[in-house]
Design a protein around this motif. Structure first.
Motif, PDB file in Angstrom:
ATOM      1  N   PRO A 198       0.783  -1.240   0.000  1.00 55.88           N
ATOM      2  CA  PRO A 198       0.000   0.000   0.000  1.00 55.88           C
ATOM      3  C   PRO A 198       0.814   1.289   0.000  1.00 55.88           C
ATOM      4  O   PRO A 198       0.380   2.293  -0.558  1.00 55.88           O
ATOM      5  CB  PRO A 198      -0.859  -0.113   1.266  1.00 55.88           C
ATOM      6  N   ASP A 199       1.994   1.268   0.626  1.00 57.43           N
ATOM      7  CA  ASP A 199       2.765   2.512   0.704  1.00 57.43           C
ATOM      8  C   ASP A 199       3.986   2.542  -0.217  1.00 57.43           C
ATOM      9  O   ASP A 199       4.819   3.442  -0.102  1.00 57.43           O
ATOM     10  CB  ASP A 199       3.180   2.773   2.156  1.00 57.43           C
ATOM     11  N   VAL A 200       4.088   1.585  -1.108  1.00 61.44           N
ATOM     12  CA  VAL A 200       5.213   1.557  -2.068  1.00 61.44           C
ATOM     13  C   VAL A 200       4.687   2.004  -3.432  1.00 61.44           C
ATOM     14  O   VAL A 200       3.771   1.401  -3.982  1.00 61.44           O
ATOM     15  CB  VAL A 200       5.835   0.144  -2.149  1.00 61.44           C
ATOM     16  N   ASP A 201       5.280   3.070  -3.953  1.00 58.69           N
ATOM     17  CA  ASP A 201       4.753   3.687  -5.183  1.00 58.69           C
ATOM     18  C   ASP A 201       5.661   3.474  -6.388  1.00 58.69           C
ATOM     19  O   ASP A 201       5.561   4.204  -7.374  1.00 58.69           O
ATOM     20  CB  ASP A 201       4.554   5.189  -4.941  1.00 58.69           C
ATOM     21  N   GLY A 202       6.535   2.494  -6.292  1.00 57.10           N
ATOM     22  CA  GLY A 202       7.429   2.209  -7.403  1.00 57.10           C
ATOM     23  C   GLY A 202       8.829   1.952  -6.892  1.00 57.10           C
ATOM     24  O   GLY A 202       9.016   1.657  -5.703  1.00 57.10           O
ATOM     25  N   GLY A 203       9.817   2.071  -7.788  1.00 59.45           N
ATOM     26  CA  GLY A 203      11.162   1.698  -7.374  1.00 59.45           C
ATOM     27  C   GLY A 203      12.253   2.575  -7.951  1.00 59.45           C
ATOM     28  O   GLY A 203      12.096   3.195  -9.006  1.00 59.45           O
ATOM     29  N   LEU A 204      13.359   2.633  -7.209  1.00 59.57           N
ATOM     30  CA  LEU A 204      14.607   3.191  -7.725  1.00 59.57           C
ATOM     31  C   LEU A 204      15.492   1.970  -7.953  1.00 59.57           C
ATOM     32  O   LEU A 204      15.827   1.248  -7.007  1.00 59.57           O
ATOM     33  CB  LEU A 204      15.224   4.172  -6.719  1.00 59.57           C
ATOM     34  N   ILE A 205      15.846   1.749  -9.211  1.00 61.72           N
ATOM     35  CA  ILE A 205      16.430   0.478  -9.611  1.00 61.72           C
ATOM     36  C   ILE A 205      17.876   0.682 -10.029  1.00 61.72           C
ATOM     37  O   ILE A 205      18.153   1.522 -10.899  1.00 61.72           O
ATOM     38  CB  ILE A 205      15.646  -0.128 -10.818  1.00 61.72           C
ATOM     39  N   GLY A 206      18.784  -0.092  -9.454  1.00 62.29           N
ATOM     40  CA  GLY A 206      20.190   0.004  -9.844  1.00 62.29           C
ATOM     41  C   GLY A 206      20.522  -1.039 -10.897  1.00 62.29           C
ATOM     42  O   GLY A 206      20.236  -0.870 -12.087  1.00 62.29           O
ATOM     43  N   GLY A 207      21.094  -2.145 -10.463  1.00 57.18           N
ATOM     44  CA  GLY A 207      21.595  -3.175 -11.383  1.00 57.18           C
ATOM     45  C   GLY A 207      20.599  -3.590 -12.457  1.00 57.18           C
ATOM     46  O   GLY A 207      20.945  -3.706 -13.638  1.00 57.18           O
ATOM     47  N   ALA A 208      19.360  -3.799 -12.061  1.00 58.29           N
ATOM     48  CA  ALA A 208      18.362  -4.299 -13.017  1.00 58.29           C
ATOM     49  C   ALA A 208      17.920  -3.237 -14.015  1.00 58.29           C
ATOM     50  O   ALA A 208      17.196  -3.556 -14.961  1.00 58.29           O
ATOM     51  CB  ALA A 208      17.155  -4.857 -12.252  1.00 58.29           C
ATOM     52  N   SER A 209      18.373  -1.995 -13.834  1.00 62.76           N
ATOM     53  CA  SER A 209      17.992  -0.965 -14.815  1.00 62.76           C
ATOM     54  C   SER A 209      18.935  -0.959 -16.012  1.00 62.76           C
ATOM     55  O   SER A 209      18.738  -0.222 -16.969  1.00 62.76           O
ATOM     56  CB  SER A 209      17.969   0.428 -14.171  1.00 62.76           C
ATOM     57  N   LEU A 210      19.973  -1.792 -15.947  1.00 62.75           N
ATOM     58  CA  LEU A 210      20.952  -1.831 -17.043  1.00 62.75           C
ATOM     59  C   LEU A 210      20.583  -2.850 -18.113  1.00 62.75           C
ATOM     60  O   LEU A 210      21.315  -3.023 -19.078  1.00 62.75           O
ATOM     61  CB  LEU A 210      22.349  -2.143 -16.478  1.00 62.75           C
ATOM     62  N   LYS A 211      19.489  -3.576 -17.910  1.00 58.80           N
ATOM     63  CA  LYS A 211      19.029  -4.539 -18.916  1.00 58.80           C
ATOM     64  C   LYS A 211      17.636  -4.154 -19.356  1.00 58.80           C
ATOM     65  O   LYS A 211      16.725  -4.035 -18.515  1.00 58.80           O
ATOM     66  CB  LYS A 211      18.981  -5.942 -18.300  1.00 58.80           C
ATOM     67  N   VAL A 212      17.456  -3.987 -20.653  1.00 55.49           N
ATOM     68  CA  VAL A 212      16.172  -3.521 -21.169  1.00 55.49           C
ATOM     69  C   VAL A 212      15.032  -4.416 -20.669  1.00 55.49           C
ATOM     70  O   VAL A 212      14.034  -3.917 -20.124  1.00 55.49           O
ATOM     71  CB  VAL A 212      16.177  -3.504 -22.721  1.00 55.49           C
ATOM     72  N   THR A 213      15.171  -5.720 -20.830  1.00 49.42           N
ATOM     73  CA  THR A 213      14.035  -6.607 -20.498  1.00 49.42           C
ATOM     74  C   THR A 213      13.705  -6.530 -19.006  1.00 49.42           C
ATOM     75  O   THR A 213      12.531  -6.526 -18.624  1.00 49.42           O
ATOM     76  CB  THR A 213      14.334  -8.067 -20.885  1.00 49.42           C
TER      77      THR A 213
END
Ligand code: PEP
Length: 249
Positions: free
Chosen positions: A225-240
């Motif tokens: 309920p209180d999580v509105d998304g993410g700040l992504i490190g490692g996994a943001s380097l792969k498109v899929t």
């Protein structure tokens, strides 16, 4: 309703061609995510990534900024420079900056102010070390980070902030906060905000989770309920992976 956001922090990775390819891949693959997607490449590649993103709804952010407007600060990057490159968001106070560059809450407070002055949205990072959690002071630590860096803002200014809760022990470690730990801290952060700025503002602030968030665990985390998304490190380097995380609402 609160904005859903997924931001990719590329850190000190990619070269120019890789950055362009990654941005192009994300732009091409993104479907109608309910979330605002934000790409935060290294400084030298911001302009090229902005160019790739300009025909899409994807926004560009920076990973840091200097607290001063301009001047004799060799090697530093001002918010005004970032604005001229099409940047709309800046990550402020990432734990790696706090740890390796000794950034204090007081300095972060100044960065937040200069971002807001230039109409840039700060993505303010907070989070405890493992030892602090083990000593059961994690709530105090996060509360102090928020109070010291943000509570000098008036209500209107504060309502423009995005907060990212990033437990330091989960960043780049493959260890993710459990859904219960994430929800408990996000709810606590919202309570701290509510006590200072009122419920309406607290209810409207987007609070992102960061720390080994990936394509397998994003759905469970983003459903809290209180999580509105993410700040992504490692996994943001792969498109899929990044696209799959962006579709996890
Ligand atoms: C980060 O550094 O902001 C982060 C969340 O990294 P990772 O996803 O790699 O843990």
């Amino acid at each position: 309703m609160r904005k859903k956001i997924v931001a990719g922090n590329w850190k000190m990775n990619t070269d120019l061609n890789q950055a362009i390819d990654l941005a192009k891949g994300i732009v091409a693959a993104q479907s109608n995510s309910v979330a605002q997607l934000i790409l935060c490449p290294p400084f030298p590649f911001i302009q090229a990534v902005s160019e790739v993103c300009k025909s899409s709804l994807i926004a560009v952010g920076a990973q840091n900024c200097n607290k001063n407007k301009n001047g004799a600060f060799t090697g530093e990057v001002s918010v005004q420079m970032l604005v001229s490159l099409g940047v709309n968001y800046v990550i402020v106070g990432h734990s790696e900056r706090r740890t390796y560059f000794n950034e204090t809450n007081q300095e972060l407070a100044e960065k937040v102010v200069i971002c807001l002055e230039q109409n840039i949205t700060p993505i303010f990072c907070c989070g405890e070390q493992l030892s602090e959690r083990n000593n059961n002071i994690h709530f105090n630590v996060v509360q102090t980070q928020i109070q010291e860096a943000l509570f000098q803002l008036n209500a209107e200014e504060f309502s423009k902030i995005i907060i990212a809760y990033e437990p330091v022990w989960a960043i780049g470690t493959g260890v993710t906060a459990t859904p219960a730990q994430a929800q408990e801290m996000h709810q606590f952060i919202r309570k701290v905000i509510s006590e200072n700025y009122g419920k309406a503002i607290a209810d409207n602030i987007s609070i992102l989770y960061g720390g080994s968030c990936n394509a397998s665990n994003a759905k469970e985390l983003f459903a809290l309920p209180d999580v509105d998304g993410g700040l992504i490190g490692g996994a943001s380097l792969k498109v899929t992976d990044f696209i799959s995380i962006s579709a996890s609402f």
